[in-house]
Scaffold this motif. Sequence first.
Motif, PDB file in Angstrom:
ATOM      1  N   LEU A 231     -12.624  -5.039  -3.732  1.00 33.42           N
ATOM      2  CA  LEU A 231     -11.225  -5.249  -4.096  1.00 33.42           C
ATOM      3  C   LEU A 231     -10.926  -6.733  -4.282  1.00 33.42           C
TER       4      LEU A 231
ATOM      5  N   LYS B 282       0.843  -1.207   0.000  1.00 28.93           N
ATOM      6  CA  LYS B 282       0.000   0.000   0.000  1.00 28.93           C
ATOM      7  C   LYS B 282       0.871   1.246   0.000  1.00 28.93           C
TER       8      LYS B 282
ATOM      9  N   GLU C 166     -16.017  -2.378   0.594  1.00 29.87           N
ATOM     10  CA  GLU C 166     -14.719  -2.037  -0.003  1.00 29.87           C
ATOM     11  C   GLU C 166     -13.819  -3.262  -0.094  1.00 29.87           C
TER      12      GLU C 166
ATOM     13  N   PRO D 258     -11.532  -0.118   6.476  1.00 22.46           N
ATOM     14  CA  PRO D 258     -12.366  -0.233   5.281  1.00 22.46           C
ATOM     15  C   PRO D 258     -13.735  -0.835   5.606  1.00 22.46           C
TER      16      PRO D 258
ATOM     17  N   SER E  99      -7.767  -6.862   3.590  1.00 27.32           N
ATOM     18  CA  SER E  99      -8.194  -6.058   4.731  1.00 27.32           C
ATOM     19  C   SER E  99      -7.012  -5.319   5.349  1.00 27.32           C
TER      20      SER E  99
ATOM     21  N   TYR F 215      -4.218  -4.566   3.778  1.00 25.70           N
ATOM     22  CA  TYR F 215      -3.805  -3.577   2.772  1.00 25.70           C
ATOM     23  C   TYR F 215      -4.640  -2.302   2.904  1.00 25.70           C
ATOM     24  N   LEU F 216      -5.956  -2.438   2.942  1.00 25.73           N
ATOM     25  CA  LEU F 216      -6.838  -1.275   2.972  1.00 25.73           C
ATOM     26  C   LEU F 216      -6.782  -0.510   4.285  1.00 25.73           C
ATOM     27  N   SER F 217      -6.532  -1.225   5.377  1.00 26.83           N
ATOM     28  CA  SER F 217      -6.528  -0.570   6.690  1.00 26.83           C
ATOM     29  C   SER F 217      -5.169  -0.002   7.081  1.00 26.83           C
TER      30      SER F 217
END
Length: 413
Positions: free
Chosen positions: A345, A193, A341, A337, A327, A329-331
């Motif tokens: 993804l 990320k 979302e 997230p 999860s 990655y997004l957080s």
Amino acid sequence: MAAAKDSVNNISGGSQNPAYDKVDSAEKPSNVKASVAENPVNDKDVVENPVKNNIDSVENFVDKKVDCLPIEAEEGLKSLAGKWENVLDVNALQIIPLKGAMTNEVFQIKWQTIAGESSRKVLARIYGKGTDIFFDRDVEFRTFECISKNGQGPRLLGRFANGRIEEFINARTLSASDLRDPSISALIAAKMKEFHDLDMPGPKSVYLWDRLRNWLSEAKRLSSPEEVETFHLDTMDKEISILEKELSGTHLKIGFCHNDLQYGNIMLQEKTNSVTIIDYEYASYNPVAYDIANHFSEMAANYHTETPHILDFSKYPDLKERRRFVSTYLSSSGKQPSESEVEQLLNDVEKYTLATHLLWGVWGIISEHVNKIDFDYKEYAKQRFQEYWSRKPYLLKSDDGSSKHNVTHGNAT
């Protein structure tokens, strides 16, 4: 495709990545579980992956002085060493070939220092012949330089006509099994990320489809009529257009992607519990879902076996692993997230695995013709294409559950 190191402060006056600023003493990390310390047998730091152009761990490399560097490279190395006060003799450089390279030649360079201090080390990379077909070396160099300045990888110490000199980082390259370790996987997700969020110079548009078409054109040019027919290269243009139409969307996040994040391109510093992404030959802006999909697909590979070209897609991460990675990655940016979302993804990533199989399948066809390394590129390509054709029907479904596009070719044989 991956990298290496020694005490960074000793090598270049301190790293821009504080995770690698360490004392002289050699650490004991490993690539495929071997150490990068002073023991040359275990120097797993900077080696090229047996496939693609990744640096990987050095399974066996010879600790001896050899006359194998271009004169320009030797002169650059001596000039660099001349800036260090603790080097006893700048001309007495020890050249250690790091085995396992598939595209580039990689060498650890060492100098003896004054008593009581560890040796100075750097990495010299000599570009392989024929690799310009895959990427622009000038663009790759500028990318390396920019990423280095952002503290995201080894520092650039010098450049010559057919290669460069890099900082030698004391860390280990990951092994295939490391990618399945939840704690290491979480580090990779967060670092990916961070990498995607880099603000790099140049156009920030998707490059995947142009690259696929360019490589396909080269594959057709190099292949015999029999190969074109066997691998259905004459219909690949249509497949690329189908994927571009189906996988494009305004919701997709575009970021600066590594595009080849296999285990040999990730280094772990165990003392600081941090990872560094290395080797940026294929890096460009793309949908981040594609980069994650490529990472997941690479879990089917182990380039350090008796049959490094054989892929085991049963090792593709299951839904639980994929969800955990996405999860994290997004957080990692600090915002939790939503479930939608995460699901979006995950769905995009699965579809983009199709693009990864096409790309590396075409790569294999080209490599079979331009690379003399003992690796069964054609069989590798066959497996990637087979996976594409087998996954396409259920990944590209219409609303009624049927395949949007008829599969007419089946598996390449």
